[in-house]
Motif scaffolding. Structure first.
Motif, PDB file in Angstrom:
ATOM      1  N   VAL A 134       0.828  -1.214   0.000  1.00 13.95           N
ATOM      2  CA  VAL A 134       0.000   0.000   0.000  1.00 13.95           C
ATOM      3  C   VAL A 134       0.856   1.254   0.000  1.00 13.95           C
ATOM      4  CG1 VAL A 134      -1.629   1.355   1.389  1.00 13.95           C
ATOM      5  CG2 VAL A 134      -2.018  -1.087   1.033  1.00 13.95           C
ATOM      6  N   ASP A 135       1.822   1.323   0.940  1.00 14.73           N
ATOM      7  CA  ASP A 135       2.604   2.564   1.015  1.00 14.73           C
ATOM      8  C   ASP A 135       4.069   2.350   1.397  1.00 14.73           C
ATOM      9  OD1 ASP A 135       2.426   1.940   3.666  1.00 14.73           O
ATOM     10  OD2 ASP A 135       1.529   3.822   4.302  1.00 14.73           O
ATOM     11  N   ASN A 136       4.573   1.129   1.165  1.00 13.88           N
ATOM     12  CA  ASN A 136       5.980   0.811   1.385  1.00 13.88           C
ATOM     13  C   ASN A 136       6.431   1.000   2.834  1.00 13.88           C
ATOM     14  OD1 ASN A 136       6.597   0.122  -1.329  1.00 13.88           O
ATOM     15  ND2 ASN A 136       6.606   2.301  -1.843  1.00 13.88           N
ATOM     16  N   ALA A 230      -2.429 -10.979 -10.757  1.00 19.01           N
ATOM     17  CA  ALA A 230      -1.586  -9.836 -10.409  1.00 19.01           C
ATOM     18  C   ALA A 230      -0.146 -10.065 -10.843  1.00 19.01           C
ATOM     19  CB  ALA A 230      -1.651  -9.581  -8.903  1.00 19.01           C
ATOM     20  N   ALA A 231       0.324 -11.301 -10.734  1.00 24.33           N
ATOM     21  CA  ALA A 231       1.692 -11.617 -11.145  1.00 24.33           C
ATOM     22  C   ALA A 231       1.874 -11.422 -12.647  1.00 24.33           C
ATOM     23  CB  ALA A 231       2.030 -13.052 -10.748  1.00 24.33           C
ATOM     24  N   ILE A 232       0.846 -11.722 -13.432  1.00 24.33           N
ATOM     25  CA  ILE A 232       0.915 -11.503 -14.877  1.00 24.33           C
ATOM     26  C   ILE A 232       1.096 -10.016 -15.177  1.00 24.33           C
ATOM     27  CG2 ILE A 232      -0.355 -11.713 -17.061  1.00 24.33           C
ATOM     28  CD1 ILE A 232       0.623 -14.366 -15.914  1.00 24.33           C
ATOM     29  N   ALA A 233       0.436  -9.175 -14.379  1.00 28.42           N
ATOM     30  CA  ALA A 233       0.541  -7.720 -14.558  1.00 28.42           C
ATOM     31  C   ALA A 233       1.755  -7.137 -13.844  1.00 28.42           C
ATOM     32  CB  ALA A 233      -0.723  -7.044 -14.043  1.00 28.42           C
ATOM     33  N   GLN A 234       2.489  -7.988 -13.096  1.00 31.14           N
ATOM     34  CA  GLN A 234       3.676  -7.577 -12.348  1.00 31.14           C
ATOM     35  C   GLN A 234       3.355  -6.486 -11.323  1.00 31.14           C
ATOM     36  OE1 GLN A 234       6.229  -6.628 -15.767  1.00 31.14           O
ATOM     37  NE2 GLN A 234       7.364  -8.532 -15.413  1.00 31.14           N
ATOM     38  N   LEU A 235       2.258  -6.720 -10.588  1.00 26.83           N
ATOM     39  CA  LEU A 235       1.809  -5.792  -9.557  1.00 26.83           C
ATOM     40  C   LEU A 235       1.382  -6.574  -8.320  1.00 26.83           C
ATOM     41  CD1 LEU A 235      -0.444  -3.473 -11.751  1.00 26.83           C
ATOM     42  CD2 LEU A 235       1.722  -2.799 -10.713  1.00 26.83           C
ATOM     43  N   SER A 236       1.294  -5.895  -7.177  1.00 26.59           N
ATOM     44  CA  SER A 236       0.724  -6.519  -5.995  1.00 26.59           C
ATOM     45  C   SER A 236      -0.773  -6.731  -6.237  1.00 26.59           C
ATOM     46  CB  SER A 236       0.915  -5.633  -4.767  1.00 26.59           C
ATOM     47  OG  SER A 236       0.082  -4.494  -4.838  1.00 26.59           O
ATOM     48  N   PRO A 237      -1.388  -7.729  -5.577  1.00 29.10           N
ATOM     49  CA  PRO A 237      -2.832  -7.939  -5.748  1.00 29.10           C
ATOM     50  C   PRO A 237      -3.657  -6.693  -5.451  1.00 29.10           C
ATOM     51  CG  PRO A 237      -1.854  -9.826  -4.657  1.00 29.10           C
ATOM     52  CD  PRO A 237      -0.778  -8.778  -4.746  1.00 29.10           C
ATOM     53  N   ASN A 238      -3.223  -5.905  -4.461  1.00 30.45           N
ATOM     54  CA  ASN A 238      -3.958  -4.704  -4.086  1.00 30.45           C
ATOM     55  C   ASN A 238      -3.959  -3.675  -5.219  1.00 30.45           C
ATOM     56  OD1 ASN A 238      -5.249  -2.889  -2.184  1.00 30.45           O
ATOM     57  ND2 ASN A 238      -3.310  -1.800  -2.134  1.00 30.45           N
ATOM     58  N   TYR A 239      -2.779  -3.327  -5.742  1.00 32.22           N
ATOM     59  CA  TYR A 239      -2.698  -2.368  -6.841  1.00 32.22           C
ATOM     60  C   TYR A 239      -3.385  -2.907  -8.092  1.00 32.22           C
ATOM     61  CZ  TYR A 239       0.555   1.007  -4.757  1.00 32.22           C
ATOM     62  OH  TYR A 239       1.121   1.986  -4.001  1.00 32.22           O
ATOM     63  N   PHE A 240      -3.149  -4.182  -8.359  1.00 32.33           N
ATOM     64  CA  PHE A 240      -3.722  -4.772  -9.566  1.00 32.33           C
ATOM     65  C   PHE A 240      -5.241  -4.646  -9.578  1.00 32.33           C
ATOM     66  CE2 PHE A 240      -5.746  -8.609 -11.358  1.00 32.33           C
ATOM     67  CZ  PHE A 240      -5.511  -8.348 -12.700  1.00 32.33           C
ATOM     68  N   THR A 241      -5.882  -4.979  -8.461  1.00 32.11           N
ATOM     69  CA  THR A 241      -7.346  -4.924  -8.386  1.00 32.11           C
ATOM     70  C   THR A 241      -7.863  -3.527  -8.684  1.00 32.11           C
ATOM     71  OG1 THR A 241      -7.416  -6.729  -6.769  1.00 32.11           O
ATOM     72  CG2 THR A 241      -9.339  -5.284  -6.877  1.00 32.11           C
ATOM     73  N   ARG A 242      -7.231  -2.531  -8.092  1.00 28.19           N
ATOM     74  CA  ARG A 242      -7.694  -1.150  -8.277  1.00 28.19           C
ATOM     75  C   ARG A 242      -7.462  -0.661  -9.704  1.00 28.19           C
ATOM     76  NH1 ARG A 242      -4.529   2.050  -4.210  1.00 28.19           N
ATOM     77  NH2 ARG A 242      -5.887   3.776  -4.817  1.00 28.19           N
TER      78      ARG A 242
END
Length: 309
Positions: A134-136, A230-242
């Motif tokens: 979310v915010d590192n 999310a891994a296909i998009a190379q993002l965390s599940p949280n960022y990917f969903t949004r």
């Protein structure tokens, strides 16, 4: 109350409380009058374990959990005396009341009437991973909270319970989405620092969105997981969903259901398969599952759709 003997996995914490893993039946029956009526499997969902309990009047000895605990009260209002750390409260639990007990926090309780509740055990590592996505932040300390009316957490708990009772009809992607929403809510409202979710504009880059859509199309018959997409998009599940919802107007779970229905329409139009075969071919658990979602998206049942061709 006589102190029970401890199984190998259960040891006294530094405070003297029994260190307990509420995802293990052998630990649970040492501190509660009986095991859960319903329980998810260890590792079934991403960092979340659910148990449903129904107990008579009882007193719990002082314990400390290896997981963050979220207790969601159900059905019957109950008066409870609750100790958490050095704090004590008499709580009148109403339907939908929520208790938050961070991992390693000594706590005990007693109640004098039937008590029905869901216990959500959250993996602290998974919780920290979500906070960092979310915010590192390097830390995310969950705060204890005695009681609060929490319609969102109550609804998520009931949805996960219904998912277990249905034999996981919604699939991994549905459960993953519920767990991600739960973690985000706790990060926003129950940590030492409000986890301000950054504003993201523009959605997924086109090439990443296309890659995810192609993957869904290729593996539509599989029980897809949120982390997988999310891994296909190379993002965390949280960022990917949004970002995915910004790009498509749908959550990943809604998009997958839509694509399954669209493929089912094509297969039904071709007329070479039975409804049961079509359901399995597009990733639904069975024909009734296909009927449910087909009518929601198309407005008619698959059989009516065939008759109207």
């Amino acid at each position: 109350m006589m102190q029970p003997s401890l199984p190998e996995t259960q040891t006294p914490a530094a405070s003297g409380a029994l260190m307990t893993d509420f995802t293990r039946a052998s630990d649970v029956t040492q501190v509660l009058p009986s095991g859960p009526i319903l329980s998810s499997q260890p590792g079934q969902w991403n960092g979340v374990h659910l148990s449903y309990y129904q107990h008579p009047p009882y007193e719990i000895p002082e314990v400390a959990s290896k997981h963050h605990l979220i207790l969601v009260h159900l059905e019957v209002p109950t008066q409870v005396e609750q100790w958490m750390g050095t704090e004590f409260q008499k709580i009148h639990f109403q339907v939908g009341s929520v208790l938050v007990v961070p991992a390693q926090t000594p706590h005990s309780a007693n109640w004098d009437a039937e008590n029905r509740y869901l216990l959500l055990s959250l993996d602290p590592i998974a919780f920290l991973d979500m906070a960092q996505s979310v915010d590192n932040r390097t830390t995310a300390e969950l705060l204890p909270h005695f009681t609060a009316a929490e319609p969102l957490i109550h609804g998520i708990g009931l949805s996960l319970k219904a998912e277990l009772e249905s034999g996981n009809l919604g699939g991994r992607l549905y459960a993953d989405s519920l767990c991600t929403t739960l973690f985000n809510h706790l990060l926003r409202h129950y940590t030492t620092k409000v986890a301000a979710l950054p504003t993201l504009e523009g959605g997924l880059p086109r090439y990443r969105l296309r890659r995810v859509m192609e993957y869904v199309d290729a593996y539509l018959d599989r029980d897809l997981a949120l982390a997988e997409l999310a891994a296909i998009a190379q993002l965390s599940p949280n960022y990917f969903t949004r970002l995915f919802k910004q790009s498509t107007g749908l959550t990943p779970h809604q998009y997958v259901i839509q694509q399954r229905v669209e493929r089912a329409k094509r297969l039904l139009h071709e007329g070479h398969s039975t409804l049961a075969d079509v359901a399995l071919a597009v990733g639904f658990a069975h024909q009734s599952h296909l009927n449910l979602h087909f009518k929601r998206w198309v407005g008619v049942t698959p059989k009516a759709f065939i008759n109207n061709q």
